[in-house]
Write a protein that holds these residues in place. Structure first.
Motif, PDB file in Angstrom:
ATOM      1  N   ALA A 207       0.812  -1.226   0.000  1.00 34.46           N
ATOM      2  CA  ALA A 207       0.000   0.000   0.000  1.00 34.46           C
ATOM      3  C   ALA A 207       0.846   1.277   0.000  1.00 34.46           C
ATOM      4  N   HIS A 208       2.145   1.144   0.172  1.00 36.60           N
ATOM      5  CA  HIS A 208       3.121   2.236   0.136  1.00 36.60           C
ATOM      6  C   HIS A 208       2.648   3.519   0.837  1.00 36.60           C
ATOM      7  N   CYS A 209       2.121   3.374   2.060  1.00 39.67           N
ATOM      8  CA  CYS A 209       1.642   4.534   2.830  1.00 39.67           C
ATOM      9  C   CYS A 209       2.744   5.587   2.978  1.00 39.67           C
ATOM     10  N   CYS A 212       3.523   8.621   0.568  1.00 34.66           N
ATOM     11  CA  CYS A 212       2.786   9.881   0.712  1.00 34.66           C
ATOM     12  C   CYS A 212       2.951  10.495   2.101  1.00 34.66           C
ATOM     13  N   LEU A 233       2.012  16.707  -0.945  1.00 39.51           N
ATOM     14  CA  LEU A 233       2.208  16.233  -2.312  1.00 39.51           C
ATOM     15  C   LEU A 233       1.087  16.703  -3.212  1.00 39.51           C
ATOM     16  N   TRP A 236      -1.703  18.750  -1.712  1.00 40.76           N
ATOM     17  CA  TRP A 236      -2.459  18.241  -0.568  1.00 40.76           C
ATOM     18  C   TRP A 236      -1.504  17.883   0.563  1.00 40.76           C
ATOM     19  N   LYS A 237      -2.006  17.924   1.793  1.00 33.43           N
ATOM     20  CA  LYS A 237      -1.215  17.406   2.914  1.00 33.43           C
ATOM     21  C   LYS A 237      -1.618  15.971   3.179  1.00 33.43           C
ATOM     22  N   LEU A 257      -9.618   3.787  13.084  1.00 32.92           N
ATOM     23  CA  LEU A 257      -8.632   3.612  12.021  1.00 32.92           C
ATOM     24  C   LEU A 257      -9.113   2.546  11.029  1.00 32.92           C
ATOM     25  N   ALA A 272     -12.159  10.487   4.094  1.00 32.64           N
ATOM     26  CA  ALA A 272     -10.959  10.538   3.245  1.00 32.64           C
ATOM     27  C   ALA A 272     -11.287  11.224   1.934  1.00 32.64           C
ATOM     28  N   THR A 273     -10.486  12.227   1.564  1.00 34.79           N
ATOM     29  CA  THR A 273     -10.667  12.901   0.277  1.00 34.79           C
ATOM     30  C   THR A 273      -9.315  12.972  -0.422  1.00 34.79           C
ATOM     31  N   SER A 275      -6.072  12.233  -2.596  1.00 35.37           N
ATOM     32  CA  SER A 275      -5.454  10.957  -2.976  1.00 35.37           C
ATOM     33  C   SER A 275      -5.718   9.876  -1.930  1.00 35.37           C
ATOM     34  N   MET A 276      -6.084  10.267  -0.694  1.00 37.02           N
ATOM     35  CA  MET A 276      -6.454   9.247   0.300  1.00 37.02           C
ATOM     36  C   MET A 276      -7.817   8.662  -0.047  1.00 37.02           C
ATOM     37  N   LEU A 284      -7.931   0.150  -0.684  1.00 36.45           N
ATOM     38  CA  LEU A 284      -8.117  -0.373   0.678  1.00 36.45           C
ATOM     39  C   LEU A 284      -9.493  -0.988   0.918  1.00 36.45           C
ATOM     40  N   VAL A 299       0.424  -0.074  11.834  1.00 36.39           N
ATOM     41  CA  VAL A 299       0.520   1.397  11.803  1.00 36.39           C
ATOM     42  C   VAL A 299       0.569   1.963  13.229  1.00 36.39           C
ATOM     43  N   ARG A 370      -9.439  16.573  10.506  1.00 33.97           N
ATOM     44  CA  ARG A 370      -8.187  17.339  10.505  1.00 33.97           C
ATOM     45  C   ARG A 370      -8.290  18.513   9.513  1.00 33.97           C
TER      46      ARG A 370
HETATM   47  C1  HEC Z   1      -1.355   8.551  -2.576  1.00 29.17           C
HETATM   48  C2  HEC Z   1      -0.999   9.127  -1.319  1.00 29.17           C
HETATM   49  C3  HEC Z   1      -1.441   8.399  -0.064  1.00 29.17           C
HETATM   50  C4  HEC Z   1      -1.279   7.073   0.249  1.00 29.17           C
HETATM   51  C5  HEC Z   1      -0.641   5.972  -0.590  1.00 29.17           C
HETATM   52  C6  HEC Z   1      -1.804   6.902   1.577  1.00 29.17           C
HETATM   53  N1  HEC Z   1      -2.285   8.092   2.052  1.00 29.17           N
HETATM   54 FE1  HEC Z   1      -3.224   8.383   3.834  1.00 29.17          FE
HETATM   55  N2  HEC Z   1      -3.609  10.305   3.326  1.00 29.17           N
HETATM   56  C7  HEC Z   1      -3.202  10.932   2.166  1.00 29.17           C
HETATM   57  C8  HEC Z   1      -3.775  12.259   2.122  1.00 29.17           C
HETATM   58  C9  HEC Z   1      -3.585  13.276   1.013  1.00 29.17           C
HETATM   59  C10 HEC Z   1      -4.538  12.419   3.313  1.00 29.17           C
HETATM   60  C11 HEC Z   1      -5.418  13.609   3.697  1.00 29.17           C
HETATM   61  C12 HEC Z   1      -6.831  13.234   3.276  1.00 29.17           C
HETATM   62  C13 HEC Z   1      -7.901  14.246   3.545  1.00 29.17           C
HETATM   63  O1  HEC Z   1      -7.613  15.420   3.765  1.00 29.17           O
HETATM   64  O2  HEC Z   1      -9.096  13.859   3.527  1.00 29.17           O
HETATM   65  C14 HEC Z   1      -4.407  11.164   4.037  1.00 29.17           C
HETATM   66  C15 HEC Z   1      -5.030  10.914   5.264  1.00 29.17           C
HETATM   67  C16 HEC Z   1      -4.848   9.757   6.005  1.00 29.17           C
HETATM   68  C17 HEC Z   1      -5.388   9.550   7.332  1.00 29.17           C
HETATM   69  C18 HEC Z   1      -6.214  10.553   8.125  1.00 29.17           C
HETATM   70  C19 HEC Z   1      -5.317  11.332   9.037  1.00 29.17           C
HETATM   71  C20 HEC Z   1      -6.019  12.428   9.781  1.00 29.17           C
HETATM   72  O3  HEC Z   1      -5.454  12.931  10.737  1.00 29.17           O
HETATM   73  O4  HEC Z   1      -7.129  12.809   9.369  1.00 29.17           O
HETATM   74  C21 HEC Z   1      -4.999   8.296   7.734  1.00 29.17           C
HETATM   75  C22 HEC Z   1      -5.311   7.611   9.042  1.00 29.17           C
HETATM   76  C23 HEC Z   1      -4.210   7.725   6.657  1.00 29.17           C
HETATM   77  N3  HEC Z   1      -4.142   8.649   5.615  1.00 29.17           N
HETATM   78  C24 HEC Z   1      -3.608   6.489   6.704  1.00 29.17           C
HETATM   79  C25 HEC Z   1      -2.967   5.897   5.600  1.00 29.17           C
HETATM   80  C26 HEC Z   1      -2.473   4.541   5.599  1.00 29.17           C
HETATM   81  C27 HEC Z   1      -2.459   3.595   6.781  1.00 29.17           C
HETATM   82  C28 HEC Z   1      -2.003   4.301   4.339  1.00 29.17           C
HETATM   83  C29 HEC Z   1      -1.467   3.008   3.770  1.00 29.17           C
HETATM   84  C30 HEC Z   1      -2.332   1.844   3.975  1.00 29.17           C
HETATM   85  C31 HEC Z   1      -2.178   5.532   3.574  1.00 29.17           C
HETATM   86  N4  HEC Z   1      -2.759   6.478   4.382  1.00 29.17           N
HETATM   87  C32 HEC Z   1      -1.799   5.692   2.260  1.00 29.17           C
HETATM   88  C33 HEC Z   1      -2.420  10.383   1.174  1.00 29.17           C
HETATM   89  C34 HEC Z   1      -2.084   9.030   1.079  1.00 29.17           C
END
Ligand code: HEC
Ligand code: HEC
Ligand code: HEC
Length: 440
Positions: A207-209, A212, A233, A236-237, A257, A272-273, A275-276, A284, A299, A370
């Motif tokens: 999933a390469h979390c 990002c 990126l 976006w944050k 979570l 989630a909005t 790229s999330m 996911l 995590v 957030r």
């Molecule tokens: C392609 C880029 C990308 C990948 C890959 C990614 N994320 Fe994210 N993630 C984001 C972004 C951008 C946000 C902010 C989303 C929003 O504002 O709604 C976010 C938000 C989140 C949040 C919410 C945090 C908060 O404080 O609101 C969680 C939890 C999270 N990611 C977990 C993960 C996990 C665990 C993985 C891997 C399984 C992952 N993400 C993979 C870009 C990514």
């Protein structure tokens, strides 16, 4: 005599320089050898079982997110990645022989995923997350290829990359690989449970979390000393997801979570909005509950990282709590609060309500998110400009894009109002901030 010594020294030095230069040249231009994949191939099932395993893994690794344009054919490529020094486009990875990877051997495919090298031996840019896929087993990489090759080939030429010198010199990446690409699949940590190890594999190799959520250093390598501390990126944050209790997700329950990752929304934490949202939608939400639980288990053990980000969630923002869901602002309060409130009333309140709970769908609940607590307004501006959508257990959720509906002045006012009302934050989003966000 002295002169002779000097000449000799110069010659020795020259010889050393020549040897080093030759070494560097051999390193840079020698084709990287192809891996032997026969042992791994022999361990795999065949036929439909292999394709099904490949489909699941392709989802888990989220190849679609980068190799599909919005509205385009799956895996046909063409998505633009704007980097500080130019634009890279994702190639077509369907089995089309002319425009895709139909002629690639298994070994060439595995080498691409593990080392970022294409079938011609050229290095690929790390906009392709191969530094993560390097941790994938060869078996899993082969299963992904089997799945991609089981799909109908799509004839589609991806646009040519637009990079300036020296960034268009791909061989420079050989040094980058040496520094930042791990060698071989992720090893098991015997001290941890099977669930944790499964989670680690899914997070790191699939999933390469971190691609990002982990900040990058000056050379664009991941700064794993600050693992999951948050990064920016494409405008976006990707927030801090380390176990820090205020700037990270240390205070999220396992259930929150789990819900956020598998359904794109967690009660009290928002949706989630960006790229999330895409990561949830493409990847996911298709994983088994056991795999999502494993990701949560892993995590949560990532050490806390305090970030300087001021996006600290206010659980009980006074203005939100003193309003009811169907609150109707009086003409006086509109006149006092101005443009932001007026726009929220006209364009947003019918879905989001006023007390942060969301009307009709919990996905529109803003309290605890957030994004409405970040005084920079980064993701807030983006979501207003671009909207959001996602398929969820409650059906399709969507918010329209407002980029064409409102001016920079209006979106800045709206952003500042939303932050004050739902996050209790004093913010100073300017029209120039909105103009900048439009370019990303
Ligand atoms: C392609 C880029 C990308 C990948 C890959 C990614 N994320 Fe994210 N993630 C984001 C972004 C951008 C946000 C902010 C989303 C929003 O504002 O709604 C976010 C938000 C989140 C949040 C919410 C945090 C908060 O404080 O609101 C969680 C939890 C999270 N990611 C977990 C993960 C996990 C665990 C993985 C891997 C399984 C992952 N993400 C993979 C870009 C990514
Ligand atoms: C974060 C975005 C991203 C993800 C995720 C991603 N790719 Fe890519 N991929 C790219 C980009 C961008 C390139 C082109 C890089 C270049 O031009 O140097 C690329 C290149 C490739 C290539 C080389 C193709 C060619 O014609 O040279 C292959 C093969 C590939 N990706 C397969 C995959 C597979 C399989 C997955 C999932 C396991 C995947 N990619 C996930 C962005 C991504
Ligand atoms: C048609 C209903 C609808 C309208 C109108 C609408 N939204 Fe949304 N909004 C949603 C939904 C549904 C989501 C969650 C979407 C998702 O996660 O894919 C959302 C998400 C958001 C988020 C992100 C929430 C989070 O947890 O990070 C913000 C911020 C937001 N909207 C603000 C606004 C503002 C400001 C307006 C007015 C300009 C607006 N919305 C108009 C339905 C709507």
């Amino acid at each position: 005599m002295r002169r002779l010594v000097r000449i000799l020294l110069v010659r020795i030095l020259l010889a050393i320089v020549v040897v080093i230069a030759a070494g560097v040249a051999i390193f840079l231009f020698k084709p990287a050898p192809l891996p032997d994949v026969s042992v791994a191939a022999a361990k795999l099932p065949t036929g439909q079982a292999l394709i099904e395993r490949g489909e699941y893994l392709t989802r888990a690794a989220d190849c679609a997110a980068c190799h599909t344009t919005s509205g385009g054919q799956p895996y046909a490529g063409g998505l633009a990645f704007k980097l500080p020094f130019g634009t890279v486009y994702s190639p077509n990875i369907t089995a089309d022989k002319e425009t895709g990877i139909g002629n690639w051997s298994d070994a060439e495919f595995v080498r691409a995923l593990h080392q970022g090298i294409d079938s011609q031996g050229r290095n690929l840019y790390p906009a392709f997350s191969y530094a993560a896929y390097a941790r994938m087993t060869t078996e899993d990489a082969l299963a992904i290829k089997a799945y991609l090759f089981s799909l109908p080939p799509v004839h589609a030429e991806a646009p040519k990359n637009d990079l300036s010198f020296p960034f268009n010199q791909r061989y420079v990446l050989r040094f980058w690989n040496l520094l930042f690409v791990p060698d071989g699949p992720l090893s098991q940590d015997e001290k941890q449970s099977a669930e944790w190890n499964r989670g680690a594999y899914l997070v790191e190799a699939m999933a390469h979390c971190g691609e990002c959520h982990t900040p990058r250093n000056l050379l664009y390598g991941l700064d794993n000393g600050k693992k999951f501390a948050g990064a920016e990126l494409q405008g976006w944050k990707a927030y801090n997801i380390s176990s820090d209790k205020t700037t990270g997700i240390g205070s999220w329950s396992d259930e929150q979570l789990f819900d956020y990752l598998s359904k794109g929304h967690a009660d009290g934490r928002g949706s989630a909005t960006g790229s999330m949202g895409e990561a949830v939608d493409y990847s996911l939400r298709h994983l088994t509950p056991e795999d999502i639980k494993a990701i949560v288990a892993y995590v949560k053990t990532v050490p806390p990282q305090t970030s300087s980000d001021k996006a600290i969630v206010e659980a009980e923002p006074p203005a939100t709590l003193t309003t009811s869901i169907a609150y109707a602002p009086s003409a006086d309060s509109v006149a006092q609060s101005g443009l932001g409130l007026k726009l929220f009333q006209g364009a947003c309140a019918s879905c989001h309500g006023w007390n942060g709970e969301g009307l009709q769908t919990p996905y529109a609940a803003l309290r605890g998110s957030r994004t409405v607590n970040d005084p920079d307004g980064t993701n807030l501006i983006q979501v207003i400009l671009k909207g959001a959508h996602m398929t969820t257990p409650l059906g399709k959720q969507a918010m329209p894009a407002f980029a064409n509906a409102y001016s920079d002045v209006e979106i800045a006012a709206l952003g500042n109002y939303v932050l004050a009302h739902f996050g209790g934050k004093q913010s100073a989003i300017t029209p120039a901030d909105v103009a900048k966000a439009r370019m990303q």
